[in-house]
Design a protein around this motif. Structure first.
Motif, PDB file in Angstrom:
ATOM      1  N   VAL A   1       0.839  -1.198   0.000  1.00 41.51           N
ATOM      2  CA  VAL A   1       0.000   0.000   0.000  1.00 41.51           C
ATOM      3  C   VAL A   1       0.877   1.253   0.000  1.00 41.51           C
ATOM      4  N   ALA A   2       1.945   1.257   0.805  1.00 41.06           N
ATOM      5  CA  ALA A   2       2.854   2.408   0.851  1.00 41.06           C
ATOM      6  C   ALA A   2       3.514   2.621  -0.506  1.00 41.06           C
ATOM      7  N   VAL A   3       3.942   1.537  -1.142  1.00 41.22           N
ATOM      8  CA  VAL A   3       4.551   1.633  -2.468  1.00 41.22           C
ATOM      9  C   VAL A   3       3.517   2.155  -3.464  1.00 41.22           C
ATOM     10  N   ALA A   4       2.291   1.656  -3.366  1.00 38.50           N
ATOM     11  CA  ALA A   4       1.233   2.074  -4.288  1.00 38.50           C
ATOM     12  C   ALA A   4       0.925   3.560  -4.136  1.00 38.50           C
ATOM     13  N   GLN A   5       0.888   4.048  -2.898  1.00 38.07           N
ATOM     14  CA  GLN A   5       0.615   5.469  -2.675  1.00 38.07           C
ATOM     15  C   GLN A   5       1.750   6.335  -3.234  1.00 38.07           C
ATOM     16  N   ALA A   6       2.991   5.917  -2.994  1.00 37.05           N
ATOM     17  CA  ALA A   6       4.136   6.658  -3.538  1.00 37.05           C
ATOM     18  C   ALA A   6       4.101   6.621  -5.059  1.00 37.05           C
ATOM     19  N   ALA A   7       3.766   5.462  -5.618  1.00 38.46           N
ATOM     20  CA  ALA A   7       3.719   5.318  -7.071  1.00 38.46           C
ATOM     21  C   ALA A   7       2.656   6.226  -7.671  1.00 38.46           C
TER      22      ALA A   7
ATOM     23  N   ASP B   1      17.381   7.332 -11.991  1.00 41.90           N
ATOM     24  CA  ASP B   1      18.799   7.419 -11.638  1.00 41.90           C
ATOM     25  C   ASP B   1      18.948   7.763 -10.153  1.00 41.90           C
ATOM     26  N   ALA B   2      18.199   8.754  -9.683  1.00 37.34           N
ATOM     27  CA  ALA B   2      18.277   9.162  -8.279  1.00 37.34           C
ATOM     28  C   ALA B   2      17.807   8.038  -7.346  1.00 37.34           C
ATOM     29  N   ALA B   3      16.758   7.328  -7.722  1.00 26.30           N
ATOM     30  CA  ALA B   3      16.264   6.217  -6.900  1.00 26.30           C
ATOM     31  C   ALA B   3      17.276   5.078  -6.854  1.00 26.30           C
ATOM     32  N   LEU B   4      17.929   4.804  -7.981  1.00 29.62           N
ATOM     33  CA  LEU B   4      18.951   3.751  -8.019  1.00 29.62           C
ATOM     34  C   LEU B   4      20.151   4.156  -7.165  1.00 29.62           C
TER      35      LEU B   4
ATOM     36  N   HIS C   1      20.033   6.074  -4.553  1.00 29.44           N
ATOM     37  CA  HIS C   1      19.569   5.919  -3.169  1.00 29.44           C
ATOM     38  C   HIS C   1      19.639   4.448  -2.744  1.00 29.44           C
ATOM     39  N   LEU C   2      19.264   3.551  -3.635  1.00 26.39           N
ATOM     40  CA  LEU C   2      19.340   2.113  -3.341  1.00 26.39           C
ATOM     41  C   LEU C   2      20.785   1.694  -3.063  1.00 26.39           C
ATOM     42  N   LEU C   3      21.701   2.126  -3.908  1.00 33.69           N
ATOM     43  CA  LEU C   3      23.110   1.771  -3.710  1.00 33.69           C
ATOM     44  C   LEU C   3      23.651   2.363  -2.416  1.00 33.69           C
ATOM     45  N   GLN C   4      23.300   3.593  -2.120  1.00 35.87           N
ATOM     46  CA  GLN C   4      23.759   4.221  -0.886  1.00 35.87           C
ATOM     47  C   GLN C   4      23.219   3.496   0.345  1.00 35.87           C
ATOM     48  N   ALA C   5      22.052   2.893   0.218  1.00 32.29           N
ATOM     49  CA  ALA C   5      21.453   2.179   1.349  1.00 32.29           C
ATOM     50  C   ALA C   5      22.279   0.971   1.770  1.00 32.29           C
ATOM     51  N   VAL C   6      23.014   0.367   0.843  1.00 27.27           N
ATOM     52  CA  VAL C   6      23.798  -0.824   1.183  1.00 27.27           C
ATOM     53  C   VAL C   6      25.274  -0.522   1.385  1.00 27.27           C
ATOM     54  N   MET C   7      25.677   0.723   1.181  1.00 24.71           N
ATOM     55  CA  MET C   7      27.078   1.104   1.339  1.00 24.71           C
ATOM     56  C   MET C   7      27.307   1.757   2.695  1.00 24.71           C
ATOM     57  N   ALA C   8      28.509   1.548   3.234  1.00 24.51           N
ATOM     58  CA  ALA C   8      28.890   2.266   4.444  1.00 24.51           C
ATOM     59  C   ALA C   8      28.958   3.746   4.099  1.00 24.51           C
ATOM     60  N   PRO C   9      28.617   4.602   5.041  1.00 25.32           N
ATOM     61  CA  PRO C   9      28.688   6.039   4.739  1.00 25.32           C
ATOM     62  C   PRO C   9      30.126   6.457   4.434  1.00 25.32           C
ATOM     63  N   ALA C  10      30.260   7.468   3.608  1.00 24.67           N
ATOM     64  CA  ALA C  10      31.586   7.992   3.272  1.00 24.67           C
ATOM     65  C   ALA C  10      32.202   8.621   4.512  1.00 24.67           C
ATOM     66  N   SER C  11      33.502   8.471   4.643  1.00 25.29           N
ATOM     67  CA  SER C  11      34.179   9.078   5.784  1.00 25.29           C
ATOM     68  C   SER C  11      34.448  10.552   5.504  1.00 25.29           C
TER      69      SER C  11
ATOM     70  N   ALA D   1       9.202   3.793  -7.539  1.00 27.08           N
ATOM     71  CA  ALA D   1       8.528   3.407  -6.295  1.00 27.08           C
ATOM     72  C   ALA D   1       9.162   2.173  -5.669  1.00 27.08           C
ATOM     73  N   PHE D   2       9.476   1.166  -6.485  1.00 24.48           N
ATOM     74  CA  PHE D   2      10.045  -0.058  -5.936  1.00 24.48           C
ATOM     75  C   PHE D   2      11.514   0.108  -5.553  1.00 24.48           C
ATOM     76  N   LEU D   3      12.300   0.853  -6.319  1.00 22.13           N
ATOM     77  CA  LEU D   3      13.697   1.105  -5.932  1.00 22.13           C
ATOM     78  C   LEU D   3      13.747   1.834  -4.590  1.00 22.13           C
ATOM     79  N   GLU D   4      12.884   2.832  -4.435  1.00 22.78           N
ATOM     80  CA  GLU D   4      12.854   3.585  -3.176  1.00 22.78           C
ATOM     81  C   GLU D   4      12.363   2.708  -2.014  1.00 22.78           C
ATOM     82  N   ALA D   5      11.355   1.895  -2.256  1.00 18.38           N
ATOM     83  CA  ALA D   5      10.831   1.031  -1.192  1.00 18.38           C
ATOM     84  C   ALA D   5      11.881   0.022  -0.734  1.00 18.38           C
ATOM     85  N   ILE D   6      12.623  -0.531  -1.672  1.00 16.28           N
ATOM     86  CA  ILE D   6      13.681  -1.484  -1.311  1.00 16.28           C
ATOM     87  C   ILE D   6      14.787  -0.767  -0.546  1.00 16.28           C
ATOM     88  N   ALA D   7      15.173   0.425  -0.992  1.00 14.90           N
ATOM     89  CA  ALA D   7      16.230   1.183  -0.323  1.00 14.90           C
ATOM     90  C   ALA D   7      15.883   1.437   1.139  1.00 14.90           C
TER      91      ALA D   7
END
Length: 193
Positions: free
Chosen positions: A8-14, A38-41, A43-53, A165-171
């Motif tokens: 439902v959250a994904v559907a509302q964002a979509a 591009d921005a959502a992708l 965000h997805l990659l940043q979600a699995v990466m350690a933050p930059a020092s 919507a799905f890239l952001e939801a997964i992130a």
């Protein structure tokens, strides 16, 4: 629309993304749509990466290793964050954006070359449970100042909407990767020790 709370959250964002995309037409729709993907992708990659020092490493800046959509797609695929169908869709959108950005003449999504590139992607995306409800939402919108919604643009908006919507939801559900062993200059360090 779906009734599962996470869907439902994904559907509302979509739905919000789809309605915002209605404002765009022609070249602008393609460029804005791919920029959102591009921005959502990213965000997805940043979600699995350690933050930059420190101040950050600028890894995603245009002249850096992950500054291009193609590099982001390749990394997301290699990390197993997207499947082959999503990788094909993202690469098709990347090629479409490049064609529209570098075309001196007026380009349209309905042009045979673009339609042929996107038709198999649309066919796969129609299996997404949000496609039909979002299609109904778009169809129910009154015509804009640009006139009625072109079917090619409608399909493009639906694809962009579902991908974003799905890239952001997964992130939002992922945490940075923690390798079991980290190299240090003095020795290997096992995580959790």
């Amino acid at each position: 629309m779906p009734t599962d709370p996470s869907t439902v959250a994904v559907a509302q964002a979509a739905q919000q993304i789809a309605l915002q995309m209605l404002e765009e037409r022609g070249r602008g729709a393609v460029l804005v749509g791919v920029a959102r993907v591009d921005a959502a992708l990213e965000h997805l990659l940043q979600a699995v990466m350690a933050p930059a020092s420190g101040k950050g490493d600028g890894l995603f800046l245009p002249d850096r290793p992950l500054g291009s959509l193609g590099a982001k797609v390749a990394l997301a695929s290699r990390l197993g964050l997207i499947d082959a169908a999503v990788e094909r869709a993202l690469n098709a959108l990347r090629k479409l954006r490049n064609a529209f950005a570098h075309s001196a003449e007026s380009a349209a999504l309905a042009d045979p070359a673009h339609n042929d590139r996107l038709a198999p992607i649309y066919a796969e995306a129609r299996a997404n449970p949000l496609w039909a409800p979002l299609e109904a939402v778009l169809a129910s919108q009154p015509p804009s100042a640009h006139g009625p919604l072109d079917p090619a643009l409608q399909h493009y908006i639906l694809l962009i909407t579902i991908l974003v919507a799905f890239l952001e939801a997964i992130a939002q559900q992922l945490k940075p990767f923690q390798p079991p062993i980290v190299m240090r200059l003095q020795a290997l360090r096992h995580q959790g020790h």
